[in-house]
Design an enzyme around this catalytic site. Structure first.
Site, PDB file in Angstrom:
ATOM      1  N   GLY A 423     -57.001  26.859   7.049  1.00 55.98           N
ATOM      2  CA  GLY A 423     -57.745  28.092   6.538  1.00 55.98           C
ATOM      3  C   GLY A 423     -57.159  29.439   7.041  1.00 55.98           C
ATOM      4  O   GLY A 423     -56.409  29.377   7.968  1.00 55.98           O
ATOM      5  N   GLY A 426     -59.081  37.211   7.155  1.00 56.06           N
ATOM      6  CA  GLY A 426     -58.447  38.453   7.316  1.00 56.06           C
ATOM      7  C   GLY A 426     -58.200  38.549   8.911  1.00 56.06           C
ATOM      8  O   GLY A 426     -57.372  39.230   9.300  1.00 56.06           O
ATOM      9  N   GLY A 428     -56.928  35.882  10.873  1.00 54.58           N
ATOM     10  CA  GLY A 428     -55.536  35.115  11.408  1.00 54.58           C
ATOM     11  C   GLY A 428     -55.844  33.879  10.575  1.00 54.58           C
ATOM     12  O   GLY A 428     -56.155  33.491   9.497  1.00 54.58           O
ATOM     13  N   LYS A 444     -58.318  28.605  16.206  1.00 55.99           N
ATOM     14  CA  LYS A 444     -58.130  29.720  15.607  1.00 55.99           C
ATOM     15  C   LYS A 444     -57.163  30.649  16.335  1.00 55.99           C
ATOM     16  O   LYS A 444     -57.510  31.020  17.320  1.00 55.99           O
ATOM     17  CB  LYS A 444     -59.545  30.216  15.443  1.00 55.99           C
ATOM     18  CG  LYS A 444     -59.680  31.493  14.673  1.00 55.99           C
ATOM     19  CD  LYS A 444     -60.912  31.730  14.200  1.00 55.99           C
ATOM     20  CE  LYS A 444     -60.694  33.071  13.694  1.00 55.99           C
ATOM     21  NZ  LYS A 444     -61.993  33.965  13.287  1.00 55.99           N
ATOM     22  N   ASP A 540     -70.291  38.109   9.147  1.00 54.23           N
ATOM     23  CA  ASP A 540     -69.399  37.787   8.088  1.00 54.23           C
ATOM     24  C   ASP A 540     -69.970  36.514   7.477  1.00 54.23           C
ATOM     25  O   ASP A 540     -69.219  35.729   7.403  1.00 54.23           O
ATOM     26  CB  ASP A 540     -68.085  37.765   8.506  1.00 54.23           C
ATOM     27  CG  ASP A 540     -66.957  37.901   7.243  1.00 54.23           C
ATOM     28  OD1 ASP A 540     -67.516  38.112   6.284  1.00 54.23           O
ATOM     29  OD2 ASP A 540     -65.813  37.565   7.558  1.00 54.23           O
TER      30      ASP A 540
END
Ligand code: NAG
Ligand code: NAG
Ligand code: NAG
Ligand code: NAG
Ligand code: NAG
Ligand code: NAG
Ligand code: NAG
Length: 738
Positions: A423, A426, A428, A444, A540
């Site tokens: 994935g 914005g 990373g 992540k 988000d």
């Protein structure tokens, strides 16, 4: 190693001979006649002295005491073992703190208790030369002063037995170490008594904590199983002090009227250090800068090892001149005849020299970089609140949260191979990784982090680690020893809701499935808004942030943008970046992200589920770019049917679809106040879902109405502003550790 002055004992007025003695390596002594310059085996150079008139001031007076056959040097009650004028350092002995298991009480018994208070003395603990060492198999110990608390956790692991010379602080090492802050004059050592060591006391009866010289420590496994660490030097360890003449900077010392400026020698310089200021002989000079005429020229020509010269060496004041005899010139450090026509020798010699040089430089560079890397890792770990995290984690049992090392994550993701990327965002990239235990995880790795986030990181991790909801992606741990911390989540195999809705897989997705996913996501958000403490705003919400598990259970992910609900208005975050098409219009005007912003974004997700259209479509005509706009327009014109997804549109369904559309409509209200709370949304979706599962309800429209009706007065979930008290809790936890 440091060289020490070797002074001639009892020779009066040695300083007059200073210049003559300078040929030797020694630092010349200088003080009034009759001042002793040694105590036992230890040199006592000026500015130190054993009598009041021999020391530069009272702080530098040491006490030489002979008991029986041993003579020892003391500063107050602290034994001094070495003094260095060149480095401005002193070596002292400090106590080791120890606690050992007591069978009677089946608990740890606090033994010796390490502390130091040298407030007002010329000394401070050197941050570079010392570290805090903790030994034990279940030992969380720390040093504490007025302004800081710093420590670490040493554990043992049957599967990974401790190794000699390895004090890493990772699981099983039996030892951990931390850097000291600068300027420490006061500390006390403590153990946190949270751990019950009944099970392990036979093998490892004691825990230790001490501040000590880095170079003097190397871990041995025998330190855990016996008391050699404690006994080898009478329960003390060496510690390096920096000293300063006064606790003033050079600039302040030069104009100080009360204490004379100490750098009195010609060719001397002043240096400000953590303790205050001290003096050094300038480059090319050596000796004692605290004495008039103490710094003398170094005769470099006498020391060919340090100052190589192949030609004719000539000493100058503060330097030396190395030249070849006339007709020759210096080539690769050797004097060669200038007109020499054979060019092979210098070329070959030069190449070999060059290769050797390059190798040498590379090696030193690599070694340095490695050391630097280690320090940087520790620094990041501290900066990101690693200690706080560690402490809190250990005190809360059942929190399955792990601190990963950079290496572990590199291994898991094959050095962050692009092929493992699952994935982009914005913030990373997200990598799929496989841990040593064969567990699949998502790692992540963010691009940047700002200063505020950096400080808050540990705290935030703590909160996220405590979130335990079946519809929220579980965070398994993090890696703090890198510039931008990395997060490790459970791996969710079935992609995102976005892929499910908009992907080209040709699957039919029933209304029931869609409603369930919507309901589960809403539940998760409602949980974040009202059950987490402090409340969390996701910030988000979008279909790409709703992941789908093996059996298509929804899992809300990515708190990258989330903020903890602020306690006061001034803290309202401005750093959150939403995503086009989902962003709360009110937020764009007020810059205040609230739980109702999530409700708005969730409304858009509902629309996606209803229409199978993207939230934002750059290709479409102007008025069709934004799905919410299109939807609001269709509702106004009473043409909802036109934008609904054909897959779920049938005559039997219209009532439900309209209900869902109405709910979405309310979520998309311009003013946050008019939007329902996430809890309300979840409850409504739940009721709809149940109705669809029991189609009999449809036969009786009255019953349908009552099932779909407004819930009894829901309390609006305005964000509660519970204060965030982890810092306090920790302070209390530490108190009890005494
Ligand atoms: C030096 O140490 C001795 C013995 O500990 C003590 O009696 C004496 O007072 C000390 N003197 C100073 C100047 O600290
Ligand atoms: C263990 O604790 C008991 C009770 O406090 C005390 O009397 C005893 O001396 C302790 N044992 C040791 C070896 O310190
Ligand atoms: C530690 O655990 C043992 C049993 O495992 C128990 O008997 C003992 O009381 C505990 N000690 C403390 C100080 O809680
Ligand atoms: C350290 O000593 C100074 C004076 O020598 C005193 O004022 C201060 O309170 C002491 N600090 C601690 C933590 O004991
Ligand atoms: C570590 O070194 C000590 C001796 O210094 C030795 O007794 C011990 O067995 C060593 N431990 C390991 C794990 O090699
Ligand atoms: C030190 O410097 C002063 C002035 O720069 C000079 O007068 C004096 O002779 C020098 N002393 C020595 C020992 O070189
Ligand atoms: C070094 O010696 C050479 C030859 O004697 C001379 O030309 C040069 O100026 C000297 N350099 C210095 C810095 O004294």
């Amino acid at each position: 190693m440091v060289k020490f002055s070797r002074l001639l004992l009892g020779l009066p007025a040695v300083w007059m001979l200073a210049a003559a003695a300078a040929a030797a390596d020694d630092v010349p002594a200088a003080r009034g006649p009759g001042c002793a310059t040694r105590c036992g085996d230890i040199d006592v150079p000026y500015p130190f002295g054993l009598d009041p008139q021999c020391a530069i001031h009272a702080g530098f007076q040491l006490n030489c005491t002979t008991v029986g056959r041993t003579t020892k040097l003391f500063h107050n009650n602290l034994e001094v073992i070495k003094l260095s004028v060149q480095d401005g350092k002193a070596w002292l002995k400090t106590w080791i703190s120890r606690e050992c298991y007591n069978q009677t009480t089946s608990g740890m018994l606090y033994g010796n208790y390490a502390w130091m208070n040298i407030t007002g003395s010329p000394y401070v603990l050197s941050a570079d030369d010392n570290k805090i060492i903790v030994l034990g198999c279940n030992s969380f110990a720390y040093m504490r002063s007025d302004s800081y608390i710093i420590g670490c956790l040493a554990t043992c692991d049957v599967n990974i037995p401790p190794k000699n010379d390895s004090c890493s602080g990772t699981a099983g090492a039996g030892c951990c170490q931390v850097d000291l802050p600068k300027g420490v004059r006061v500390y006390q050592g403590f153990f946190n008594s949270l751990y019950n060591t009944t099970a392990i006391w036979r093998n490892t009866p004691c825990n230790y904590v001490t501040v000590m010289e880095r170079a003097a420590f190397s871990f041995s496994t025998t330190y855990l199983t016996s008391s050699v660490f404690y006994d080898r030097d009478d329960s003390r360890s060496p510690v390096v002090m920096e000293w300063g003449i006064t606790q003033k900077t050079c600039e302040a010392a030069k104009i100080d009227k009360n204490v004379p400026y100490a750098c009195v020698s010609n060719y001397s310089e002043c240096i400000t250090n953590d303790a205050g200021y001290l003096c050094k002989c300038s480059r090319g000079f050596k000796g004692n800068p605290y004495i008039a005429g103490g710094c003398t020229d170094i005769d470099e020509c006498q020391d060919k090892v340090t100052y190589p010269c192949a030609g004719i060496c000539k000493n100058t004041v503060g330097g030396y001149n190395c030249s070849c005899s006339p007709g020759k010139s210096l080539i690769n450090g050797v004097c060669e005849k200038k007109q020499k026509s054979v060019w092979m020798a210098p070329v070959v010699g030069g190449s070999v020299g060059l290769v050797v040089l390059v190798i040498a430089i590379t090696c030193t560079y690599l070694i340095r970089e490695r050391r630097k890397l280690h320090r940087i890792k520790q620094m990041y770990f501290r900066q990101h609140g690693g200690l706080l995290l560690f402490e809190e984690m250990k005190s809360q049992q059942g929190v399955a949260f792990k601190i990963f090392s950079e290496e572990e994550l590199q291994q898991a993701t094959n050095r962050f191979d692009e092929q493992h990327v699952i994935g982009h965002g914005g913030h990373g990239k997200v990598y799929k990784g496989v841990l040593k235990s064969d567990a699949e995880v998502a790692v992540k790795r963010c691009m940047t982090i700002d200063e505020q986030q950096r400080k808050e990181f540990g705290k935030e991790m703590l909160i996220l680690s405590q979130i335990n909801h079946k519809n929220i992606v579980k965070i398994l741990g993090c890696c703090l020893e890198v510039e931008v911390p990395m997060l490790v989540y459970e791996f969710i195999p079935n992609g995102t809701l976005f892929d499910l809705i908009h992907g080209n897989h040709g699957k039919h997705i029933s209304l029931g499935t869609r409603l369930r996913i919507a309901y589960e996501s809403a539940e998760a958000l409602a949980y974040l808004h009202s059950c987490a403490s402090p409340p969390i705003i996701h910030g988000d919400v979008k279909s790409t942030n709703i992941l789908l598990d093996g059996d298509y259970t929804a899992k809300v992910s990515d708190f990258g943008a989330s903020i903890l609900a602020p306690n006061d208005k001034s803290q309202f975050a401005t750093l959150v970046q939403g995503t086009c098409g989902y962003l709360d219009p009110e937020y764009m005007q007020t810059c205040q992200l609230t739980d109702k912003s999530d409700v708005y974004s969730f409304g858009v997700v509902l629309l996606e589920l209803l229409t199978r259209k993207k939230a934002f479509n750059l290709e479409g005509p102007e008025h069709e770019k934004s799905l919410s706009m299109r939807f609001l327009y269709a509702m106004k014109e009473n043409k909802l049917e036109n934008i609904l997804d054909d897959q779920i549109k049938n005559n039997g369904n219209m009532d439900y679809l309209e209900e869902i559309a109405k709910l979405a409509w309310r979520c998309l209200e311009m003013s946050g106040l008019n939007r329902p709370s996430m809890k309300e949304v979840a409850d409504k979706l739940d009721r709809l879902r149940k109705v669809i599962q029991h189609p009999w309800a449809h036969e009786n429209s009255e019953e349908l109405d009552s099932l779909l009706g407004e819930p009894p007065s829901m309390v609006s979930s305005a964000v509660t502003t519970e204060s965030f008290s982890i810092a306090k809790k920790i302070a209390m936890g530490l108190e009890s550790g005494r």
